[in-house]
Scaffold this motif. Sequence first.
Motif: not given
Ligand code: FES
Length: 173
Positions: A101-106, A138-140
Amino acid sequence: MRETVRVSLTVNGSPRDLDVEPRRLLSDALRHDLRLTGTHVGCEHGVCGACTVLVDGTPMRSCLLFAVSLDGASVTTVEGCRAPDGGLGPVQQAFHECHALQCGFCTPGFVTTVTAYLAEHADPSAADAREAIAGNLCRCTGYQNIVAAVQRAAELSQGRPSGAADPASGASQ
Ligand code: FES
Ligand code: FES
């Protein structure tokens, strides 16, 4: 006066009664009525998968479901994917280990989706893993590590030693 309907759910193993308006979305009921904010809402149109929860074990988009339609159902959110001792569950642990995960939103949507998938697929290949997560965006764009996490989660779920999952394996994305 607004009309409400009594809905009885089992959420993450606990019985919960809710009085909701007929058009209350499950995602809103979880986030706002039950304060289970781990379920994220992205597109609100059934496309991104961020809001995925398990309904009687099956991954479903909570942004597309009315809470009233689920009376009597069992719902598992990302909060319910933890280990029995309250620590990280195997999928959560794998995402942590593999930096998936990066931003973790997904991530909550991936965790619930993968949890259901691994309940029926003990040893997924990388190609299997990609197919399993095809409905989650995942947008990241960290898909390589997410694929590795699916395979690592399978190992952890089975109590198998590490080996298959290597985020730096160089396999194509
Ligand atoms: Fe950022 Fe998936 S980790 S949208
Ligand atoms: Fe439900 Fe995107 S928020 S699928």
